[in-house]
Design an enzyme around this catalytic site. Structure first.
Site, PDB file in Angstrom:
ATOM      1  N   ASP A  53      64.340  24.985  40.615  1.00 39.34           N
ATOM      2  CA  ASP A  53      63.560  26.209  40.464  1.00 39.34           C
ATOM      3  C   ASP A  53      62.765  26.431  41.742  1.00 39.34           C
ATOM      4  OD1 ASP A  53      62.835  27.772  37.551  1.00 39.34           O
ATOM      5  OD2 ASP A  53      61.530  28.241  39.271  1.00 39.34           O
ATOM      6  N   ASP A  79      64.741  28.111  46.650  1.00 39.30           N
ATOM      7  CA  ASP A  79      65.209  29.437  46.262  1.00 39.30           C
ATOM      8  C   ASP A  79      66.743  29.429  46.264  1.00 39.30           C
ATOM      9  OD1 ASP A  79      66.012  32.114  46.194  1.00 39.30           O
ATOM     10  OD2 ASP A  79      64.244  32.795  47.291  1.00 39.30           O
ATOM     11  N   VAL A  80      67.340  29.614  45.094  1.00 38.03           N
ATOM     12  CA  VAL A  80      68.801  29.499  44.994  1.00 38.03           C
ATOM     13  C   VAL A  80      69.537  30.733  45.529  1.00 38.03           C
ATOM     14  CG1 VAL A  80      68.692  27.894  43.042  1.00 38.03           C
ATOM     15  CG2 VAL A  80      68.918  30.354  42.607  1.00 38.03           C
ATOM     16  N   ASN A 106      71.461  29.997  35.828  1.00 44.98           N
ATOM     17  CA  ASN A 106      70.510  30.543  34.845  1.00 44.98           C
ATOM     18  C   ASN A 106      69.570  31.602  35.417  1.00 44.98           C
ATOM     19  OD1 ASN A 106      69.279  29.957  32.036  1.00 44.98           O
ATOM     20  ND2 ASN A 106      67.507  29.877  33.385  1.00 44.98           N
ATOM     21  N   SER A 158      73.674  38.862  29.983  1.00 53.96           N
ATOM     22  CA  SER A 158      72.752  39.505  29.039  1.00 53.96           C
ATOM     23  C   SER A 158      73.497  40.617  28.319  1.00 53.96           C
ATOM     24  CB  SER A 158      71.571  40.124  29.798  1.00 53.96           C
ATOM     25  OG  SER A 158      70.837  40.992  28.949  1.00 53.96           O
ATOM     26  N   TYR A 172      69.307  45.213  36.826  1.00 55.26           N
ATOM     27  CA  TYR A 172      69.494  44.050  35.955  1.00 55.26           C
ATOM     28  C   TYR A 172      70.830  44.161  35.218  1.00 55.26           C
ATOM     29  CZ  TYR A 172      68.389  40.585  32.319  1.00 55.26           C
ATOM     30  OH  TYR A 172      68.406  39.495  31.476  1.00 55.26           O
ATOM     31  N   LYS A 176      74.083  41.790  35.720  1.00 55.65           N
ATOM     32  CA  LYS A 176      74.487  40.930  34.598  1.00 55.65           C
ATOM     33  C   LYS A 176      75.959  41.169  34.238  1.00 55.65           C
ATOM     34  CE  LYS A 176      70.926  38.427  33.904  1.00 55.65           C
ATOM     35  NZ  LYS A 176      71.025  36.977  34.064  1.00 55.65           N
TER      36      LYS A 176
HETATM   37  N1  LIG Z   1      64.735  36.344  27.614  1.00 54.79           N
HETATM   38  C1  LIG Z   1      65.660  37.219  27.240  1.00 54.79           C
HETATM   39  O1  LIG Z   1      65.491  38.046  26.324  1.00 54.79           O
HETATM   40  C2  LIG Z   1      66.992  37.210  27.942  1.00 54.79           C
HETATM   41  C3  LIG Z   1      68.005  37.988  27.401  1.00 54.79           C
HETATM   42  C4  LIG Z   1      69.238  38.013  28.015  1.00 54.79           C
HETATM   43  C5  LIG Z   1      69.444  37.270  29.157  1.00 54.79           C
HETATM   44  N2  LIG Z   1      68.438  36.517  29.682  1.00 54.79           N
HETATM   45  C6  LIG Z   1      68.727  35.775  30.908  1.00 54.79           C
HETATM   46  O2  LIG Z   1      68.527  34.402  30.684  1.00 54.79           O
HETATM   47  C7  LIG Z   1      68.086  33.772  31.889  1.00 54.79           C
HETATM   48  C8  LIG Z   1      66.796  33.036  31.636  1.00 54.79           C
HETATM   49  O3  LIG Z   1      65.871  33.934  31.084  1.00 54.79           O
HETATM   50  P1  LIG Z   1      64.398  33.479  30.702  1.00 54.79           P
HETATM   51  O4  LIG Z   1      63.840  34.552  29.860  1.00 54.79           O
HETATM   52  O5  LIG Z   1      64.396  32.113  30.193  1.00 54.79           O
HETATM   53  O6  LIG Z   1      63.740  33.606  32.172  1.00 54.79           O
HETATM   54  P2  LIG Z   1      62.604  32.869  33.016  1.00 54.79           P
HETATM   55  O7  LIG Z   1      62.176  33.931  34.010  1.00 54.79           O
HETATM   56  O8  LIG Z   1      61.548  32.233  32.172  1.00 54.79           O
HETATM   57  O9  LIG Z   1      63.373  31.717  33.769  1.00 54.79           O
HETATM   58  C9  LIG Z   1      64.028  31.914  34.977  1.00 54.79           C
HETATM   59  C10 LIG Z   1      63.593  30.852  35.970  1.00 54.79           C
HETATM   60  O10 LIG Z   1      64.293  31.122  37.180  1.00 54.79           O
HETATM   61  C11 LIG Z   1      63.430  30.899  38.269  1.00 54.79           C
HETATM   62  N3  LIG Z   1      63.903  31.664  39.417  1.00 54.79           N
HETATM   63  C12 LIG Z   1      63.955  33.017  39.538  1.00 54.79           C
HETATM   64  N4  LIG Z   1      64.462  33.349  40.744  1.00 54.79           N
HETATM   65  C13 LIG Z   1      64.742  32.181  41.380  1.00 54.79           C
HETATM   66  C14 LIG Z   1      65.284  31.871  42.657  1.00 54.79           C
HETATM   67  N5  LIG Z   1      65.637  32.831  43.518  1.00 54.79           N
HETATM   68  N6  LIG Z   1      65.448  30.571  42.990  1.00 54.79           N
HETATM   69  C15 LIG Z   1      65.096  29.584  42.119  1.00 54.79           C
HETATM   70  N7  LIG Z   1      64.559  29.811  40.916  1.00 54.79           N
HETATM   71  C16 LIG Z   1      64.394  31.115  40.537  1.00 54.79           C
HETATM   72  C17 LIG Z   1      62.065  31.350  37.782  1.00 54.79           C
HETATM   73  O11 LIG Z   1      61.021  30.724  38.530  1.00 54.79           O
HETATM   74  C18 LIG Z   1      62.088  30.888  36.312  1.00 54.79           C
HETATM   75  O12 LIG Z   1      61.531  29.596  36.152  1.00 54.79           O
HETATM   76  C19 LIG Z   1      67.978  34.882  32.928  1.00 54.79           C
HETATM   77  O13 LIG Z   1      69.160  34.960  33.680  1.00 54.79           O
HETATM   78  C20 LIG Z   1      67.819  36.117  32.067  1.00 54.79           C
HETATM   79  O14 LIG Z   1      68.252  37.288  32.733  1.00 54.79           O
HETATM   80  C21 LIG Z   1      67.218  36.485  29.099  1.00 54.79           C
END
Ligand SMILES: NC(=O)c1ccc[n+]([C@@H]2O[C@H](COP(=O)([O-])OP(=O)(O)OC[C@H]3O[C@@H](n4cnc5c(N)ncnc54)[C@H](O)[C@@H]3O)[C@@H](O)[C@H]2O)c1
Length: 276
Positions: A53, A79-80, A106, A158, A172, A176
């Site tokens: 992360d 940063d990925v 993720n 998503s 987004y 996705k």
């Molecule tokens: N929460 C929802 O309702 C939902 C629904 C559909 C899809 N998703 C997808 O699921 C995944 C996780 O969602 P979440 O709600 O747990 O999100 P979240 O934002 O809590 O977790 C994402 C993590 O990625 C890290 N991150 C972001 N950009 C980064 C980068 N460039 N390099 C390294 N780390 C990075 C952030 O610091 C965070 O810890 C995402 O891809 C999101 O689009 C979420």
């Protein structure tokens, strides 16, 4: 009558010894994100988890939760979406935990708005984090997986990549959708090389990031009301939990899904199937 030796094995969800690289294994806020719940689930099934992360504190919290339960995990901060950092992260992960068996892509960011409200800069940035980062990670893992004749990749898409969710979330949604097709391409090209690739498609999931991003699209009167309005849209009458997505991820990366590649596992309480 079948002999006992012809009985199929029990559901093979064990991940003992597998090295799983989870990009975005932290959380946008305190509590259970999809990445954090996935990391903990993988560790509970025996995997060695690379918690990756850009936010050191949240990645470290995931690692701490795993170690506390007796699991195996290490934190890797970076940063990925930046090529030099991606190379460093994978090198460190390999050195410390071994060759990568599973890539769990993720990370995902977004910005509410349609075409008129989305600048070219925002679009590029969201694409870079959500999609180009998957290309960078694929460059790192595929050569190793091909040499070893095995490997597994999942990306988190998503339902926004399949449907209009009632408010504009253009960059987004487009990125996705791109994740899904990217994974299908990997799956087809390498299906006969021991590599599987699938997409998990979460619906409305109650994770900490929702408070920061989309909650205001459901209500102007605070998070509680937004949650109720969001839940009401789902045929099951509730949002999903990060664990419900994590369990789908664990199934797909395990041998229980050994004949599954190039597909999407939708975890959405029925929402993509409904008309209104
Ligand atoms: N929460 C929802 O309702 C939902 C629904 C559909 C899809 N998703 C997808 O699921 C995944 C996780 O969602 P979440 O709600 O747990 O999100 P979240 O934002 O809590 O977790 C994402 C993590 O990625 C890290 N991150 C972001 N950009 C980064 C980068 N460039 N390099 C390294 N780390 C990075 C952030 O610091 C965070 O810890 C995402 O891809 C999101 O689009 C979420």
């Amino acid at each position: 009558m079948m002999s006992s030796s012809s009985h199929p094995p029990g559901l093979p969800t064990d991940l003992t010894g597998r090295v799983i690289f989870v990009s975005g294994g932290g959380s946008a806020g305190p509590g259970w994100s999809i990445g954090r719940a996935s990391c903990v689930t993988y560790a509970r099934l025996g995997a060695k988890v690379c918690v990756v992360d850009r936010d050191p504190a949240s990645a470290e919290e995931t690692t701490r939760l795993i170690l506390e339960e007796g699991g195996i995990a290490k934190t890797f901060v970076g940063d990925v979406s930046e090529q030099d950092q991606v190379k460093r992260l994978f090198n460190e992960a390999r050195q410390q935990l071994g060759p990568i068996d599973v890539l769990h892509h993720n990370v995902g960011i977004g910005k509410v708005g349609g075409p008129m409200e989305t600048s070219a800069e925002d679009f590029d940035h969201i694409h870079k984090v959500n999609v180009a980062s998957l290309l960078l990670a694929a460059h790192e893992v595929l050569p190793e997986m091909l040499t070893r004749g095995k490997g597994n990749i999942i990306a988190i898409s998503s339902v926004a990549g399949m449907r209009y969710l009632g408010y504009p979330h253009l960059a987004y949604s487009v990125t996705k959708a791109a994740n899904t097709q990217f994974i299908r391409m990997i799956a087809q090209q390498y299906a006969d090389k021991g590599i599987r690739a699938n997409t998990v498609v979460p619906g409305l999931i109650d994770t900490p990031r929702i408070a920061n991003t989309v909650a205001k699209m459901f209500s102007e009167n605070g998070l509680d009301e937004a949650r109720v309005a969001r839940d009401r849209q789902v045929p099951m009458g509730r949002s999903g939990t990060a664990w419900e997505v994590a369990h789908a991820c664990a199934f797909l990366v395990s041998d229980a899904a050994s004949y599954i590649t190039g597909t999407e596992l939708v975890v959405d309480g029925g929402i993509t199937g409904k008309y209104v």
